[in-house]
Design a protein around this motif. Structure first.
Motif, PDB file in Angstrom:
ATOM      1  N   THR A   1      22.487 -48.499  -9.957  1.00  0.00           N
ATOM      2  CA  THR A   1      23.097 -47.715 -11.010  1.00  0.00           C
ATOM      3  C   THR A   1      22.198 -47.613 -12.236  1.00  0.00           C
ATOM      4  OG1 THR A   1      25.132 -47.428 -12.291  1.00  0.00           O
ATOM      5  CG2 THR A   1      24.338 -49.658 -12.036  1.00  0.00           C
TER       6      THR A   1
ATOM      7  N   ARG B   1      25.086 -47.604 -17.613  1.00  0.00           N
ATOM      8  CA  ARG B   1      26.408 -47.353 -17.027  1.00  0.00           C
ATOM      9  C   ARG B   1      26.969 -48.640 -16.426  1.00  0.00           C
ATOM     10  NH1 ARG B   1      25.807 -43.203 -19.754  1.00  0.00           N
ATOM     11  NH2 ARG B   1      25.829 -41.118 -18.875  1.00  0.00           N
ATOM     12  N   ARG B   2      28.302 -48.664 -16.296  1.00  0.00           N
ATOM     13  CA  ARG B   2      28.995 -49.798 -15.696  1.00  0.00           C
ATOM     14  C   ARG B   2      29.609 -49.331 -14.376  1.00  0.00           C
ATOM     15  NH1 ARG B   2      33.964 -51.870 -15.691  1.00  0.00           N
ATOM     16  NH2 ARG B   2      34.819 -50.338 -17.129  1.00  0.00           N
TER      17      ARG B   2
ATOM     18  N   ASP C   1      32.125 -48.899 -11.406  1.00  0.00           N
ATOM     19  CA  ASP C   1      33.565 -48.927 -11.180  1.00  0.00           C
ATOM     20  C   ASP C   1      33.781 -49.492  -9.784  1.00  0.00           C
ATOM     21  OD1 ASP C   1      36.220 -48.308 -10.402  1.00  0.00           O
ATOM     22  OD2 ASP C   1      36.256 -46.574 -11.756  1.00  0.00           O
ATOM     23  N   GLU C   2      34.190 -50.731  -9.722  1.00  0.00           N
ATOM     24  CA  GLU C   2      34.334 -51.436  -8.447  1.00  0.00           C
ATOM     25  C   GLU C   2      35.319 -50.738  -7.509  1.00  0.00           C
ATOM     26  OE1 GLU C   2      35.382 -55.983  -7.090  1.00  0.00           O
ATOM     27  OE2 GLU C   2      34.515 -55.674  -9.082  1.00  0.00           O
ATOM     28  N   LYS C   3      36.356 -50.129  -8.050  1.00  0.00           N
ATOM     29  CA  LYS C   3      37.355 -49.432  -7.220  1.00  0.00           C
ATOM     30  C   LYS C   3      36.734 -48.200  -6.549  1.00  0.00           C
ATOM     31  CE  LYS C   3      40.802 -52.137  -7.788  1.00  0.00           C
ATOM     32  NZ  LYS C   3      41.126 -53.028  -6.675  1.00  0.00           N
ATOM     33  N   LYS C   4      35.865 -47.476  -7.257  1.00  0.00           N
ATOM     34  CA  LYS C   4      35.186 -46.324  -6.658  1.00  0.00           C
ATOM     35  C   LYS C   4      34.278 -46.770  -5.517  1.00  0.00           C
ATOM     36  CE  LYS C   4      35.046 -43.194 -10.641  1.00  0.00           C
ATOM     37  NZ  LYS C   4      34.141 -42.493 -11.586  1.00  0.00           N
TER      38      LYS C   4
ATOM     39  N   ASP D   1      23.768 -44.430  -7.704  1.00  0.00           N
ATOM     40  CA  ASP D   1      24.516 -43.806  -8.791  1.00  0.00           C
ATOM     41  C   ASP D   1      23.913 -42.446  -9.132  1.00  0.00           C
ATOM     42  OD1 ASP D   1      25.719 -43.146 -11.236  1.00  0.00           O
ATOM     43  OD2 ASP D   1      24.762 -44.796 -12.331  1.00  0.00           O
TER      44      ASP D   1
ATOM     45  N   ASP E   1      29.315 -40.991  -6.959  1.00  0.00           N
ATOM     46  CA  ASP E   1      29.915 -41.262  -8.263  1.00  0.00           C
ATOM     47  C   ASP E   1      30.458 -42.690  -8.195  1.00  0.00           C
ATOM     48  OD1 ASP E   1      31.374 -41.436 -10.609  1.00  0.00           O
ATOM     49  OD2 ASP E   1      32.875 -39.966 -10.009  1.00  0.00           O
TER      50      ASP E   1
ATOM     51  N   VAL F   1      30.337 -44.898 -11.183  1.00  0.00           N
ATOM     52  CA  VAL F   1      30.426 -45.523 -12.504  1.00  0.00           C
ATOM     53  C   VAL F   1      31.773 -45.286 -13.165  1.00  0.00           C
ATOM     54  CG1 VAL F   1      27.947 -45.501 -12.879  1.00  0.00           C
ATOM     55  CG2 VAL F   1      29.311 -43.579 -13.687  1.00  0.00           C
ATOM     56  N   ALA F   2      32.096 -46.192 -14.082  1.00  0.00           N
ATOM     57  CA  ALA F   2      33.311 -46.084 -14.864  1.00  0.00           C
ATOM     58  C   ALA F   2      33.150 -45.009 -15.912  1.00  0.00           C
ATOM     59  CB  ALA F   2      33.613 -47.432 -15.528  1.00  0.00           C
ATOM     60  N   LEU F   3      34.214 -44.330 -16.233  1.00  0.00           N
ATOM     61  CA  LEU F   3      34.171 -43.276 -17.256  1.00  0.00           C
ATOM     62  C   LEU F   3      34.162 -43.856 -18.638  1.00  0.00           C
ATOM     63  CD1 LEU F   3      36.640 -40.786 -15.610  1.00  0.00           C
ATOM     64  CD2 LEU F   3      34.163 -40.713 -15.557  1.00  0.00           C
TER      65      LEU F   3
END
Length: 169
Positions: A72, A76-77, A79-82, A128, A165, A167-169
């Protein structure tokens, strides 16, 4: 870095250099004076934007104990759920955090020096899409002091990983 210089480098850097050379990559690892264990440290040492650092984040897929590598952008951080939706959908599992022992065993690298190439065991890998904002990026080269230059397209070529995609928004 000459072949003689390379022989004096840590084993992880030598593995990365060999993988880059075998792939015909134009840029060999470069050793920094100070450790670059974080994206910000690496960006500061290189004099570039932190987003140009391709940081390697390792997760543990619980269903099969596989390493999941997410490469990534440094600003950016993840998003583990994504990521979980992308790599665990078929196995019905969950993602977990990877500790230092797991990272070293699965990748052959210590945290802070995990390269996107030359892993001990081939991880499930995602790139990412945010890295494509930059024409030049830098990644870890198998050691906290080691980095190498590449483009996002090079990263795709070297890893064979899909762009997503993540990353967290």
């Amino acid at each position: 870095m000459t072949d003689e210089d390379l022989k004096r480098q840590p084993e992880g850097v030598q593995r990365v250099a060999a993988a880059l050379k075998a792939a015909g990559h134009a840029h060999m690892p470069r050793m920094l004076d100070d450790a670059a264990r974080t994206a910000q440290q690496a960006a500061d040492a290189l004099g570039i934007d932190v987003g140009q650092i391709a940081k390697s984040i390792i997760f543990r897929r619980k269903a099969d104990d596989a390493a999941v590598l997410v490469i990534t952008s440094g600003d950016r951080r993840v998003d583990e759920k994504k990521v979980e939706a992308l790599v665990c959908a078929d196995c019905g599992g969950k993602l977990g955090r990877a500790d230092a022992e797991f990272v070293k065993a699965k990748t052959g690298f210590s945290i802070g020096g995990v390269s996107p190439v030359a892993h001990a065991d081939l991880p499930v890998t995602l790139i990412d899409r945010e890295l494509f904002r930059f024409s030049e990026i830098w990644a870890a080269a198998g050691h906290p002091h080691g980095v190498f230059k590449l483009t996002p397209a090079d990263l795709e070529h070297l890893t064979g990983a899909p762009v997503a995609d993540v990353v967290a928004l």
